[in-house]
Design a protein around this motif. Structure first.
Motif, PDB file in Angstrom:
ATOM      1  N   ILE A 131      45.557  35.530  31.522  1.00  0.00           N
ATOM      2  CA  ILE A 131      44.515  35.998  32.429  1.00  0.00           C
ATOM      3  C   ILE A 131      43.190  36.015  31.684  1.00  0.00           C
ATOM      4  CG2 ILE A 131      43.681  37.948  33.789  1.00  0.00           C
ATOM      5  CD1 ILE A 131      46.622  38.737  34.238  1.00  0.00           C
ATOM      6  N   ASN A 132      42.185  35.364  32.273  1.00  0.00           N
ATOM      7  CA  ASN A 132      40.815  35.390  31.753  1.00  0.00           C
ATOM      8  C   ASN A 132      39.947  36.029  32.825  1.00  0.00           C
ATOM      9  OD1 ASN A 132      41.344  33.827  29.323  1.00  0.00           O
ATOM     10  ND2 ASN A 132      41.694  32.127  30.724  1.00  0.00           N
ATOM     11  N   SER A 133      39.344  37.184  32.485  1.00  0.00           N
ATOM     12  CA  SER A 133      38.580  37.923  33.478  1.00  0.00           C
ATOM     13  C   SER A 133      37.539  38.811  32.803  1.00  0.00           C
ATOM     14  CB  SER A 133      39.528  38.790  34.316  1.00  0.00           C
ATOM     15  OG  SER A 133      38.814  39.522  35.277  1.00  0.00           O
ATOM     16  N   GLN A 134      36.454  39.103  33.521  1.00  0.00           N
ATOM     17  CA  GLN A 134      35.465  40.062  33.020  1.00  0.00           C
ATOM     18  C   GLN A 134      35.922  41.496  33.271  1.00  0.00           C
ATOM     19  OE1 GLN A 134      31.591  39.288  34.656  1.00  0.00           O
ATOM     20  NE2 GLN A 134      31.454  37.276  33.722  1.00  0.00           N
ATOM     21  N   GLY A 135      36.756  41.702  34.304  1.00  0.00           N
ATOM     22  CA  GLY A 135      37.225  43.044  34.611  1.00  0.00           C
ATOM     23  C   GLY A 135      38.548  43.023  35.339  1.00  0.00           C
ATOM     24  N   ILE A 136      39.514  43.812  34.844  1.00  0.00           N
ATOM     25  CA  ILE A 136      40.837  43.932  35.458  1.00  0.00           C
ATOM     26  C   ILE A 136      41.034  45.399  35.792  1.00  0.00           C
ATOM     27  CG2 ILE A 136      43.317  43.623  35.148  1.00  0.00           C
ATOM     28  CD1 ILE A 136      42.640  41.444  33.069  1.00  0.00           C
ATOM     29  N   PHE A 137      41.294  45.676  37.070  1.00  0.00           N
ATOM     30  CA  PHE A 137      41.404  47.056  37.535  1.00  0.00           C
ATOM     31  C   PHE A 137      42.722  47.267  38.266  1.00  0.00           C
ATOM     32  CE2 PHE A 137      36.996  45.710  37.474  1.00  0.00           C
ATOM     33  CZ  PHE A 137      36.427  46.665  36.642  1.00  0.00           C
ATOM     34  N   GLY A 138      43.462  48.316  37.878  1.00  0.00           N
ATOM     35  CA  GLY A 138      44.683  48.696  38.580  1.00  0.00           C
ATOM     36  C   GLY A 138      45.931  47.932  38.179  1.00  0.00           C
ATOM     37  N   ILE A 139      45.837  47.084  37.168  1.00  0.00           N
ATOM     38  CA  ILE A 139      46.988  46.317  36.690  1.00  0.00           C
ATOM     39  C   ILE A 139      47.232  46.713  35.244  1.00  0.00           C
ATOM     40  CG2 ILE A 139      47.868  44.023  36.113  1.00  0.00           C
ATOM     41  CD1 ILE A 139      46.159  42.893  38.319  1.00  0.00           C
TER      42      ILE A 139
END
Length: 138
Positions: free
Chosen positions: A120-128
């Motif tokens: 996973i490449n992301s600026q923000g991960i929420f709730g995982i």
């Protein structure tokens, strides 16, 4: 051929699925979108095989990937003593959001072979959060 769209909603037990019921490998799934929402139990992007190798899932989402209500992204290979290695899941999204306690999952598994990788490449991960086993479905 990838699915390319502005916004993609998968809801009400709908699925984008590739698979093999025999010994063949599952196909790959590629989606390019600005927003991808997977909403509701049974709603999914999935690749599954009975005895072959799992397909890869690649999601290139410009803005938001939203998982709600027990939805899932999954690759699974082999069933009931049948071999096969799991496919990989690659997610590139500016933001990924899953609502806590709604049991949405991202998983790459194999029954007897090697499970796939999840990148996973992301600026923000929420709730995982990473877990050693899938969340218990209610």
């Amino acid at each position: 051929m990838p699915i390319t769209t502005d916004n993609l909603d998968i809801r009400d037990d709908a699925q984008i699925f590739s698979g093999s019921l025999g010994t063949g490998d599952a196909g790959n799934i590629r989606i390019h979108a600005n927003i991808l929402e997977i909403l509701g139990k049974g709603s999914a992007i999935a690749s599954s095989t009975n005895a072959g190798n799992g397909g890869n899932i690649t999601l290139n989402i410009a803005d938001l990937l939203l998982l709600r209500g027990g939805s899932f992204i999954s690759t699974t290979a082999g069933r009931s003593q049948a071999g096969g290695n799991g496919g990989n899941i690659n997610i590139n999204s500016k933001f990924i959001v899953a609502i806590p306690k709604e049991n949405s999952d991202i998983s790459a598994n194999a029954f007897t072979g090697t499970g796939g990788n999840v990148q996973i490449n992301s600026q923000g991960i929420f709730g995982i959060e990473a877990r050693p086993q899938p969340t218990e479905k209610k």
